[in-house]
Design an enzyme around this catalytic site. Structure first.
Site, PDB file in Angstrom:
ATOM      1  N   HIS A  56      10.810  68.284  28.082  1.00  0.00           N
ATOM      2  CA  HIS A  56       9.941  69.267  27.399  1.00  0.00           C
ATOM      3  C   HIS A  56      10.292  70.670  27.886  1.00  0.00           C
ATOM      4  O   HIS A  56       9.924  71.074  28.980  1.00  0.00           O
ATOM      5  CB  HIS A  56       8.467  68.936  27.700  1.00  0.00           C
ATOM      6  CG  HIS A  56       7.486  69.874  27.083  1.00  0.00           C
ATOM      7  ND1 HIS A  56       6.447  69.448  26.285  1.00  0.00           N
ATOM      8  CD2 HIS A  56       7.362  71.220  27.140  1.00  0.00           C
ATOM      9  CE1 HIS A  56       5.732  70.492  25.884  1.00  0.00           C
ATOM     10  NE2 HIS A  56       6.279  71.577  26.403  1.00  0.00           N
ATOM     11  N   HIS A  58      11.179  74.918  26.265  1.00  0.00           N
ATOM     12  CA  HIS A  58      11.147  75.809  25.092  1.00  0.00           C
ATOM     13  C   HIS A  58      12.380  76.700  25.151  1.00  0.00           C
ATOM     14  O   HIS A  58      12.347  77.742  25.827  1.00  0.00           O
ATOM     15  CB  HIS A  58       9.881  76.678  25.093  1.00  0.00           C
ATOM     16  CG  HIS A  58       8.611  75.900  25.044  1.00  0.00           C
ATOM     17  ND1 HIS A  58       7.814  75.843  23.922  1.00  0.00           N
ATOM     18  CD2 HIS A  58       7.991  75.132  25.975  1.00  0.00           C
ATOM     19  CE1 HIS A  58       6.759  75.078  24.173  1.00  0.00           C
ATOM     20  NE2 HIS A  58       6.850  74.634  25.416  1.00  0.00           N
ATOM     21  N   GLN A 151       3.004  76.558  16.862  1.00  0.00           N
ATOM     22  CA  GLN A 151       2.195  77.326  17.815  1.00  0.00           C
ATOM     23  C   GLN A 151       0.898  77.858  17.178  1.00  0.00           C
ATOM     24  O   GLN A 151      -0.136  77.920  17.819  1.00  0.00           O
ATOM     25  CB  GLN A 151       3.028  78.501  18.365  1.00  0.00           C
ATOM     26  CG  GLN A 151       2.292  79.443  19.288  1.00  0.00           C
ATOM     27  CD  GLN A 151       2.147  78.918  20.698  1.00  0.00           C
ATOM     28  OE1 GLN A 151       3.097  78.887  21.472  1.00  0.00           O
ATOM     29  NE2 GLN A 151       0.954  78.454  21.026  1.00  0.00           N
ATOM     30  N   GLU A 211      -4.163  70.791  26.452  1.00  0.00           N
ATOM     31  CA  GLU A 211      -3.621  71.730  27.443  1.00  0.00           C
ATOM     32  C   GLU A 211      -4.630  72.867  27.607  1.00  0.00           C
ATOM     33  O   GLU A 211      -4.372  74.025  27.254  1.00  0.00           O
ATOM     34  CB  GLU A 211      -2.255  72.278  26.992  1.00  0.00           C
ATOM     35  CG  GLU A 211      -1.555  73.084  28.076  1.00  0.00           C
ATOM     36  CD  GLU A 211      -0.262  73.729  27.613  1.00  0.00           C
ATOM     37  OE1 GLU A 211       0.027  73.724  26.408  1.00  0.00           O
ATOM     38  OE2 GLU A 211       0.468  74.242  28.481  1.00  0.00           O
ATOM     39  N   ASP A 307       9.800  72.569  31.521  1.00  0.00           N
ATOM     40  CA  ASP A 307       9.044  73.366  30.537  1.00  0.00           C
ATOM     41  C   ASP A 307       9.496  74.830  30.581  1.00  0.00           C
ATOM     42  O   ASP A 307      10.672  75.097  30.674  1.00  0.00           O
ATOM     43  CB  ASP A 307       7.533  73.195  30.767  1.00  0.00           C
ATOM     44  CG  ASP A 307       6.704  73.488  29.511  1.00  0.00           C
ATOM     45  OD1 ASP A 307       7.273  74.012  28.537  1.00  0.00           O
ATOM     46  OD2 ASP A 307       5.500  73.206  29.508  1.00  0.00           O
TER      47      ASP A 307
HETATM   48 ZN   LIG Z   1       5.644  73.579  26.741  1.00  0.00          ZN
END
Ligand SMILES: [Zn+2]
Length: 424
Positions: A56, A58, A151, A211, A307
């Protein structure tokens, strides 16, 4: 005759010295090998590891920290605002350049498999188009999976259409952010939509789930139930689950049993969670991590991801998965001797299963994806976080990092009589 022969290495959990014979992209022999090879590497007793698997990250937001401004509050919502501003100026070339920078760095550290999120809230899908090209470009040495990450949510028609467009462009997986939708009902609806599209398109699911430091955020039960009822099961992964650290014990037991029944996977990201979560708590503040130990003990596959990497959401990051393990060990209270090996598997064999990687591991017939590292065991590996001295992808040496050596010029004055100090 082998193409590549590695002499004198050992496995992380074994002291026996082995040689590894490689032909083309495969491991074809393991044991004591006397045959010749086109190229031979002296293993020097180092440990041979399977490659690290980043489950995971970005790539689209990576290396944008400080542009257009630094995230001063450290909160998710300031990060989202800064990212939305940055997105207005983004070009495909610029996204490509940043993504390749991160991939080069992480491949050099031994990461040969990666699952990246791509924000598809941008109506022009600039990052997605760039990363689809990057995926092809790096395929000779790194397998990159892309997940469409909405998002701005899936409540709006535009949000759903952009997700559909990403599917049409060939995305591998799709996502939802139910805890950021305006209401509980819209959060559930976003998950139902996502599951429906996954079934129609054959994409896997990688859901951003709970989250948020809000004990009322209970989307994990919805994901687990949809995964079970739809039969998608292990094709479903949930990341973060931070709200779980605030749930009461009775509910934790119930929800973990639902996760177990659904056979879904969990990804935790201790680096970002350690700084982003708990911000709004009064003291004592939450540890910022989900219930990793309990999920692991229940037999749920849990992977650790790096991440965010120098982004508006996280101002640090080196790409090191060992660094993420080190943080997890602290936050999850996993300091027992066996815990270190378990945590090591959370960046190797467990995410390899989650990403559905075939022929992974150090066995005859597996793809020759290997790392050579100086370490005595998983405890030592995570404590010192040594470099991967040699990285082999599909039978080719793709990176070498020599060990740094410190020459201590005051060594003589530190001698303790004739005793040898040799424990560090
Ligand atoms: Zn993330």
């Amino acid at each position: 005759m082998y193409d590549l022969l590695i002499k004198g290495v050992r496995r992380l959990t074994d002291s026996e010295s082995i040689d590894i014979g490689i032909k083309q992209d495969r491991i074809v022999a393991i044991g004591s090998i006397s045959d010749s090879a086109l190229k031979t590497i002296d293993g020097k007793g180092r440990v041979v590891l399977p490659p690290y698997v980043e489950s995971h990250i970005h790539l689209d937001t990576a290396l944008t920290c400080g542009f257009p401004a630094f995230n001063q509050s450290g909160e998710l919502f300031e990060g989202i605002k800064l990212w939305n501003e940055y997105r207005q100026t983004m070009t495909e070339k610029e996204v490509t350049s940043r993504a390749l920078d991160v991939i080069r760095t992480m491949a050099g550290q031994g990461v040969l498999f990666m699952r990246s999120m791509v924000d598809v809230s941008d109506p022009n899908l600039i990052a997605l188009k760039a990363l689809l090209q990057v995926k092809k470009q790096v395929a000779p040495f790194m397998a990159l999976q892309l997940v469409a990450f909405p998002q701005s949510g899936l409540s709006s028609q535009a949000g759903r259409e952009q997700l559909d467009q990403a599917i049409a462009l060939g995305i591998d997986g799709i996502s939802a952010v139910p805890h950021l939708e305006p209401t509980r009902e819209k959060g559930v609806a976003s998950l139902v939509y996502c599951f429906q599209r996954a079934q129609e398109s054959n994409c896997f699911l990688h859901i951003f789930c709970d989250e948020i430091d809000d004990l009322q955020s209970r989307y994990l039960e919805v994901v687990a139930d949809l995964a079970y009822e739809s039969g998608l099961k292990e094709r479903v992964t949930v990341s973060h689950l931070n709200a779980m650290s605030y749930y009461n014990e009775a509910y934790v037991r119930k929800v973990i049993s639902l996760v177990k029944r659904a056979e879904i996977n969990v990804v935790t990201a201790p680096l970002i969670s350690s700084v982003m979560q708990g911000r709004l708590d009064s003291w004592p503040k939450g540890r910022g991590i989900t219930r990793v130990k309990d999920l692991h003990e229940a037999g749920v596959p849990v992977a650790i991801a790096h991440d965010d990497f120098l982004s508006p959401f996280y101002p640090l990051g080196t790409g090191s998965l060992l660094n993420a393990c080190h943080m997890l060990i602290h936050l999850a209270h996993m300091t027992g001797l066996d815990d270190f090996q378990d945590v090591f598997e959370m960046i190797t064999s467990t995410p390899a299963k989650i990403l559905n990687i075939d022929n992974y591991g150090i066995k005859k017939g597996c793809l020759a994806n290997l790392l050579l590292v100086t370490a005595s065991d998983a405890h030592d590996l995570i404590r010192r976080q040594p470099v991967a001295e040699v990285v082999i992808s599909q039978g080719h040496i793709i990176a070498e990092t020599p060990l740094q050596q410190t020459v201590l010029h005051v060594a003589d004055t530190l001698k303790l009589n004739d005793e040898k100090l040799d424990f560090v």
